[in-house]
Enzyme design. Sequence first.
Site, PDB file in Angstrom:
ATOM      1  N   CYS A   1     -23.978  37.415   1.098  1.00  0.00           N
ATOM      2  CA  CYS A   1     -22.762  36.734   1.550  1.00  0.00           C
ATOM      3  C   CYS A   1     -22.962  36.137   2.931  1.00  0.00           C
ATOM      4  O   CYS A   1     -23.015  34.924   3.091  1.00  0.00           O
ATOM      5  CB  CYS A   1     -21.610  37.734   1.578  1.00  0.00           C
ATOM      6  SG  CYS A   1     -21.441  38.571   0.008  1.00  0.00           S
TER       7      CYS A   1
ATOM      8  N   LYS B   1     -12.797  31.333   2.877  1.00  0.00           N
ATOM      9  CA  LYS B   1     -13.856  32.293   2.542  1.00  0.00           C
ATOM     10  C   LYS B   1     -15.136  32.016   3.335  1.00  0.00           C
ATOM     11  O   LYS B   1     -15.752  32.920   3.910  1.00  0.00           O
ATOM     12  CB  LYS B   1     -14.149  32.217   1.033  1.00  0.00           C
ATOM     13  CG  LYS B   1     -15.355  32.982   0.597  1.00  0.00           C
ATOM     14  CD  LYS B   1     -15.129  34.470   0.718  1.00  0.00           C
ATOM     15  CE  LYS B   1     -16.414  35.233   0.589  1.00  0.00           C
ATOM     16  NZ  LYS B   1     -16.209  36.663   0.464  1.00  0.00           N
TER      17      LYS B   1
HETATM   18  N1  SAJ Z   1     -24.584  43.619  10.235  1.00  0.00           N
HETATM   19  C1  SAJ Z   1     -25.109  43.730  11.501  1.00  0.00           C
HETATM   20  N2  SAJ Z   1     -24.268  44.105  12.514  1.00  0.00           N
HETATM   21  C2  SAJ Z   1     -22.951  44.391  12.311  1.00  0.00           C
HETATM   22  C3  SAJ Z   1     -22.435  44.264  10.996  1.00  0.00           C
HETATM   23  C4  SAJ Z   1     -23.274  43.864   9.992  1.00  0.00           C
HETATM   24  O1  SAJ Z   1     -26.299  43.484  11.739  1.00  0.00           O
HETATM   25  O2  SAJ Z   1     -22.270  44.752  13.267  1.00  0.00           O
HETATM   26  C5  SAJ Z   1     -25.456  43.194   9.127  1.00  0.00           C
HETATM   27  C6  SAJ Z   1     -25.540  44.222   8.010  1.00  0.00           C
HETATM   28  O3  SAJ Z   1     -26.494  45.201   8.276  1.00  0.00           O
HETATM   29  C7  SAJ Z   1     -25.903  43.355   6.835  1.00  0.00           C
HETATM   30  C8  SAJ Z   1     -25.163  42.052   7.129  1.00  0.00           C
HETATM   31  O4  SAJ Z   1     -24.873  42.075   8.507  1.00  0.00           O
HETATM   32  O5  SAJ Z   1     -27.285  43.101   6.790  1.00  0.00           O
HETATM   33  C9  SAJ Z   1     -23.863  41.873   6.361  1.00  0.00           C
HETATM   34  O6  SAJ Z   1     -23.153  43.102   6.276  1.00  0.00           O
HETATM   35  P1  SAJ Z   1     -21.566  43.188   6.416  1.00  0.00           P
HETATM   36  O7  SAJ Z   1     -21.176  44.605   6.285  1.00  0.00           O
HETATM   37  O8  SAJ Z   1     -21.115  42.498   7.646  1.00  0.00           O
HETATM   38  O9  SAJ Z   1     -21.020  42.294   5.245  1.00  0.00           O
HETATM   39  P2  SAJ Z   1     -21.231  42.222   3.643  1.00  0.00           P
HETATM   40  O10 SAJ Z   1     -22.232  41.150   3.383  1.00  0.00           O
HETATM   41  O11 SAJ Z   1     -21.463  43.548   3.051  1.00  0.00           O
HETATM   42  O12 SAJ Z   1     -19.768  41.744   3.208  1.00  0.00           O
HETATM   43  C10 SAJ Z   1     -19.229  40.548   3.769  1.00  0.00           C
HETATM   44  C11 SAJ Z   1     -17.798  40.850   4.252  1.00  0.00           C
HETATM   45  N3  SAJ Z   1     -17.303  39.715   5.011  1.00  0.00           N
HETATM   46  C12 SAJ Z   1     -16.782  39.895   6.255  1.00  0.00           C
HETATM   47  O13 SAJ Z   1     -16.732  40.961   6.820  1.00  0.00           O
HETATM   48  C13 SAJ Z   1     -16.251  38.670   6.925  1.00  0.00           C
HETATM   49  C14 SAJ Z   1     -16.900  41.109   3.037  1.00  0.00           C
HETATM   50  O14 SAJ Z   1     -15.537  41.260   3.443  1.00  0.00           O
HETATM   51  C15 SAJ Z   1     -17.028  39.949   2.035  1.00  0.00           C
HETATM   52  O15 SAJ Z   1     -16.213  40.176   0.885  1.00  0.00           O
HETATM   53  C16 SAJ Z   1     -18.484  39.865   1.608  1.00  0.00           C
HETATM   54  O16 SAJ Z   1     -19.255  39.547   2.774  1.00  0.00           O
HETATM   55  C17 SAJ Z   1     -18.595  38.744   0.573  1.00  0.00           C
HETATM   56  O17 SAJ Z   1     -18.661  39.076  -0.625  1.00  0.00           O
HETATM   57  O18 SAJ Z   1     -18.526  37.575   0.957  1.00  0.00           O
END
Ligand code: SAJ
Length: 417
Positions: free
Chosen positions: A269, A215
Amino acid sequence: MAPKHQTKVAVLGLGYIGLPTAAVVARSGASVLGIDIHQSVVDTVNSGGVHIEEVDLDALVQGVVQCGLLRASVTLEAADVFIIAVPTPFDDDHAPDVRHVLTAARGIAPVLKAGDVVILESTSPVGTTDQVRDALEALRPDLKFPHAGNGAADVAIAYCPERVLPGRILVELIDNDRCIGGITPRCARKALAFYRTFVRGACITTTAKVAEMVKLSENAFRDVNIAFANELSLVADKMGIDVWDVIALANRHPRVNIPSPGPGVGGHCIAVDPWFIVHSAPELTPLIRTARNVNDGKTDHVIARAGKLIEAEAGRVALLGLAFKANVDDFRESPAMKVAKALAAKFGDRIAIVEPHIAELPASLAATGATLIDIDTALAECETMVVLVDHDIFKSVPADERAGKIVYDTRGIWGAN
Ligand code: SAJ
């Protein structure tokens, strides 16, 4: 809705993961008791409502509550399966704080019986599942608990991380593969039998420690990759190149997949979990630590650059978005919120904020003189616009409606940078 069966499941913590999980498990026919320390959350769920915004969750909760498959309480009762889904924050030194997990585990002890399965889903540092076992063992010397290589136990204990993406939680709870780590192989098999009742994705068993590290690795991997994108955006800026063009073209390579730069990384996360790895091995983790700092540094860069832009212009400035990412009402660790607070503290009533997921500004922002307006008012009244979140409603604004505006687009939804 599946026919009701005999299994009783208790879910401890009715937050972003616990409530959807409780509802999905209830829909599979189990009798589910959701536990929360907040009476208001318990009352909301028992009335068939939800206190968080997640696609389709309201209808599902209403349905399972009406059928009597899900109810909520502040008081735990006996069950066959216990799922712990409580927060694991970190303190000021980035040290993980597993107190809520251990408090939940101690709460289970009085109602625990032979044959039960206890599953930890909260993102946790490696070794936390063993701590759950130790906390239960200390309180229930009459039961035999699992220890690696120690034969059959009365109670099975496993770690099974949630992996769902906000906005897609109900789909991903069913379709994502699950990684199920038992303190012993027998614990893993018992937990596996439970997840098979509602998961369509593959369920793969392993040890609790591997599952805990899986995780953390998933989220640290994403953080490091986003840090790379954010660093590229700074370099491209300096060179006067459009980073979005660079990434779109680089991603046409069959083995390159660069994520999107933004104003930093938020949520509870990806902005948090990498620190759990760093904290457990500080001397071995320069890359993961640097990635965290690069992503946090990007937020400071956005504050400075937007600040210069606002200083150079007169009139009101619209900041688009406060949420930590697109189309959610979650503001935890939100870089957009941090940017908005810094700019509002400096520029006060020149700042107008557009965030469709709230009815009023948080008190700390309102106190600066900043105001909450809708996108149409922003387009009519603000000459300068700073895009902080890629909400669909912002993406839908066509070029002619924002023609002539001074735009700083940190998400790349309207063109450069
Ligand atoms: N972000 C960027 N650029 C990107 C993607 C995301 O700047 O290309 C930013 C987003 O705007 C946000 C942050 O990253 O601020 C996180 O967003 P996210 O969509 O990547 O992830 P979370 O936090 O919504 O969910 C993550 C996911 N983990 C992964 O993709 C490895 C999800 O599958 C997990 O279940 C979740 O964390 C968790 O609960 O741990």
